[in-house]
Design an enzyme around this catalytic site. Structure first.
Site, PDB file in Angstrom:
ATOM      1  N   HIS A  50       0.840  -1.208   0.000  1.00 49.40           N
ATOM      2  CA  HIS A  50       0.000   0.000   0.000  1.00 49.40           C
ATOM      3  C   HIS A  50       0.872   1.254   0.000  1.00 49.40           C
ATOM      4  O   HIS A  50       0.620   2.204  -0.765  1.00 49.40           O
ATOM      5  CB  HIS A  50      -0.905  -0.029   1.234  1.00 49.40           C
ATOM      6  N   GLU A  51       1.903   1.280   0.842  1.00 49.57           N
ATOM      7  CA  GLU A  51       2.773   2.458   0.921  1.00 49.57           C
ATOM      8  C   GLU A  51       3.608   2.622  -0.348  1.00 49.57           C
ATOM      9  O   GLU A  51       3.824   3.739  -0.823  1.00 49.57           O
ATOM     10  CB  GLU A  51       3.681   2.356   2.153  1.00 49.57           C
ATOM     11  N   HIS A  93       1.550   4.283  -2.994  1.00 55.38           N
ATOM     12  CA  HIS A  93       1.482   5.740  -2.862  1.00 55.38           C
ATOM     13  C   HIS A  93       2.635   6.406  -3.625  1.00 55.38           C
ATOM     14  O   HIS A  93       2.441   7.393  -4.341  1.00 55.38           O
ATOM     15  CB  HIS A  93       1.563   6.143  -1.385  1.00 55.38           C
ATOM     16  N   GLU A 150      -6.237   7.029  -0.830  1.00 57.91           N
ATOM     17  CA  GLU A 150      -5.996   5.892   0.065  1.00 57.91           C
ATOM     18  C   GLU A 150      -6.653   4.628  -0.478  1.00 57.91           C
ATOM     19  O   GLU A 150      -6.069   3.535  -0.435  1.00 57.91           O
ATOM     20  CB  GLU A 150      -6.530   6.204   1.467  1.00 57.91           C
TER      21      GLU A 150
END
Length: 310
Positions: free
Chosen positions: A112-113, A116, A177
């Site tokens: 997930h990070e 980003h 997100e």
């Protein structure tokens, strides 16, 4: 337009300008956490490095992921958090490592990070703030031109800032997100992670908030989707992620579905809690009929351990 999602992106800052901003943010983070960094020999640091390197190695075909120089930092802090700066600096807090139940959950969260950073979300956020500030300046100038009073200008600025935050900035942040969750799940699937564990983490976070009576902020006030909504959305995305996992020739998943395991564990915990509460009520009624005696307080940790059968 993003080559990964096909979504149109708002980018108002030049790459060099944004690179300088990223370097300043990195220096600020290093200064803030300089006394809490784990060494490169620490087992927790090595775990984070191994997970991130595996995710990157399995996703080299994703546009932009091989162009970033990834560097790892593990911060000794109870905060349940992790983030990746646009220049590839990965910061993971030990609080997050203590909150995951297995390597699969950690892989999804770090995916997930990474998403980003690869999707350039930080540049999009900065561009949106730049645009909203410019529009806000026009709005305030119009108010001042109509009625040049300081009190009205201050009120107009406050109204404008709140509208900007709750109507544009926070909803946009929640959208990014959700997108990072989706792409992070894709990265994890291609790395042969058990993607079913992704939604379990957010179910755990939701259950922990309820167990400890943490105040629940309405989603429209938050920069992130609620734990419950994230878990539900991931559950809808997991079937597609499992298909992607199969196309990557990953070994078949063994063992029961972690989502089912979590539900059964929570059901057992709640049943034991109800029994404990009932027994406590009966014992209290009995004690009320007896002479008052000095009683020792049972630690909360003992009660939790007893209920969970540990």
């Amino acid at each position: 337009m993003s080559p990964i999602t096909g979504r149109s992106k708002l980018l108002l800052l030049g790459k060099e300008h944004f690179r300088l901003l990223s370097e300043l943010e990195y220096e600020a983070c290093m200064e803030e956490f300089k006394n809490d960094m784990l060494t490169e020999k620490d087992a927790r640091y090595l775990t984070v490095k191994e997970v991130v390197c595996h995710l990157i190695e399995c996703n080299k075909d994703i546009p932009g992921i091989s162009e970033i120089s990834w560097v790892f930092h593990v911060v000794d802090s109870p905060d349940i958090n992790a983030f990746v700066l646009p220049n590839g600096q990965v910061f993971v807090f030990t609080g997050l490592l203590n909150s995951v139940t297995d390597i699969h959950q950690l892989s999804f969260l770090l995916g997930h990070e990474i998403a980003h950073a690869v999707l350039g979300h930080a540049a999009e956020k900065a561009s949106l703030v730049h645009l909203l500030d410019f529009l806000g300046l026009i709005f305030l100038t119009m108010i001042w031109a109509i009625c040049p009073r300081d009190s009205l200008a201050i009120l107009g600025q406050w109204i404008q800032s709140k509208l900007q935050e709750f109507m544009f900035a926070r909803p946009y942040s929640r959208t990014l997100e959700a997108e990072a969750d989706e792409i992070g799940l894709l990265l994890a699937a291609k790395a042969c992670v058990d993607v079913r564990a992704s939604s379990v983490f957010w179910q755990q976070m939701e259950f922990a908030d309820r167990l400890y009576d943490h105040p629940k902020l309405p989603e429209w006030l938050s920069t992130h989707p609620s734990h419950e909504n994230r878990a539900e959305r991931l559950d809808r995305l997991i079937p597609q992620a499992l298909k992607i996992r199969e196309t990557c020739n990953c070994p078949p998943l063994s063992g029961p579905d972690p989502r089912l395991q979590f539900k059964l564990s929570m059901k057992h915990f709640l049943e034991e809690s109800e029994k404990e509460d009932l027994n406590s009520t009966v014992n209290k009624q009995k004690m009320n009929t007896l002479p008052i005696q000095k009683q020792e307080q049972i630690p909360l940790t003992y009660i939790v351990e007893k209920r969970t059968g540990s």
